[in-house]
Design a protein around this motif. Sequence first.
Motif, PDB file in Angstrom:
ATOM      1  N   GLN A  82       0.778  -1.199  -0.075  1.00  0.00           N
ATOM      2  CA  GLN A  82       0.115   0.260  -0.151  1.00  0.00           C
ATOM      3  C   GLN A  82       0.902   1.119   0.456  1.00  0.00           C
ATOM      4  O   GLN A  82       2.144   0.906   0.536  1.00  0.00           O
ATOM      5  N   SER A  83       0.231   2.227  -0.466  1.00  0.00           N
ATOM      6  CA  SER A  83       1.027   3.536   0.151  1.00  0.00           C
ATOM      7  C   SER A  83       0.817   4.199   0.790  1.00  0.00           C
ATOM      8  O   SER A  83      -0.035   3.956   1.278  1.00  0.00           O
ATOM      9  N   TRP A  84       1.164   5.307   1.586  1.00  0.00           N
ATOM     10  CA  TRP A  84       0.979   6.078   2.398  1.00  0.00           C
ATOM     11  C   TRP A  84      -0.773   6.678   2.190  1.00  0.00           C
ATOM     12  O   TRP A  84      -1.462   6.374   3.406  1.00  0.00           O
ATOM     13  N   ALA A  85      -0.922   6.866   1.144  1.00  0.00           N
ATOM     14  CA  ALA A  85      -2.363   7.290   0.649  1.00  0.00           C
ATOM     15  C   ALA A  85      -3.381   6.077   0.777  1.00  0.00           C
ATOM     16  O   ALA A  85      -4.552   6.974   1.156  1.00  0.00           O
ATOM     17  N   ASP A  86      -3.348   5.120   0.259  1.00  0.00           N
ATOM     18  CA  ASP A  86      -3.981   4.043   0.436  1.00  0.00           C
ATOM     19  C   ASP A  86      -4.462   3.911   2.050  1.00  0.00           C
ATOM     20  O   ASP A  86      -5.305   3.839   1.948  1.00  0.00           O
TER      21      ASP A  86
END
Length: 469
Positions: free
Chosen positions: A399-403
């Motif tokens: 996952q990304s931090w935004a996810d």
Amino acid sequence: MDPAQQLRSRSTPIPGLLLFGLPVHGDHRGWFKENWHREKMLAAGLPDFGPVQNNISFNGARGTTRGIHAEPWDKFISLASGRVFGAWVDLREGPTFGTLFCAELTAQDAIYVPRGVGNAFQTLEDNTAYTYLVNDHWSAEAQKDYTFLNLADEQTAVPWPISLNKAIVSPQDRTHPRLPDVVPMLGRRTLVLGADGQLGKALRMAFHGDTTVEFAGRADFDITSEEAYTARDWRKYSTIVNAAAFTGVDAAETAEGRAAAWRVNAGAVSRLARAAVEHSLTLVHLSSDYVFDGTEDVHWEDESPSPLGVYGQSKAAGDGAAATVPRHYIVRTSWVVGEGRNFVRTMVGLAARGASPAVVDDQWGRLSFATDIAAGIRHLLTTNAPYGTYNLSNSGERQSWADIAQEVYRLCGTDPGLVMPVSTVAYAKPGTSPRPRSSVLDLSRIRDSGFDPPAAAQRLADYVIGLQT
């Protein structure tokens, strides 16, 4: 080689007490044997106990009897001449306390006696030379940690070939306590450093109720202070878990932070490694995804370090120091979430206010919950997993931090659309340390050891719910 002339070992009813048969080669001139051969003896099952001192007890008369002494170190016993009747009693805390094992030893025999097992012998011939290796230096101070049992204890009932009333026994050995009055020797302890941080608190929970584990925050043990090391009696420990670190990634880019990062993450780890080597300890050290530049999509344990910033550089140096310890576990993790300040807790607070944060969407990884890191560390130690480096994060898709921020908002009942994904370049401010693009860690090795990290998605949901209750 004749099978009868090969090194051999066998176990005994006392856990860890190992009896060895040594090949002895003789002719009209006398005999020769390899009394200590580390490589061969390790292959035969002897622990790599790291002897540092060799002692010889010469006994001029048959019937000389010594013991029963349980000492605060391991020892490897053999004979240079003569013959003895040996008696060993488990005086360690645990279910085998009081167990007796007896054997006759000649020059062809040796025995490994672990710390806390009472040792005694009676010479069966004149001029018997009894030799032994130990893995700590004798001192008068160390004698305070001995545990003694009376040679004539009725409950143990050692079958001495020569009755004790005819044997040569020191006055001190005649006055030792009987088994019901013996205080068992406690096992070596595990020292957890950095016990007040996110991982330290999780380790407190993971080892709750285990009286052999000792926890030390910075006030109890400052890993940057030489005095902390010299004041500690390392004979009482078997393991150090280093959960202390300088974790200010951006602060490490400042002049003051750079010095602190190297002092804590590299210099102090070198001191811990030295203590572990000198006292034959196991060292558990926490590593970071920041030792990599993130250009690989997935990072394996054997990947060469390529840190981008000062924090990662200091952690990589610390890893190198920890790896010099023969018995080491380097546990590499990423994106840690526990009790204290962390990204998830920050997002929960923003979601509660309906804020619209800008969050990076081009850095990927997996969350690592401190409770699962602690459980993984305990697993490695309790199962005696092979030493080395282990990646340990939670499992699942990257996952990304935004996810993650959007998922936190959804779990909080707040519109995930409030989270504004941005690039690293757009988000970066002056003084921001470079981050690895990918922090995804391959988990094959920790799984092969028998520990399967739980899914990050479920742990995230549980964590967010816990913050809201």
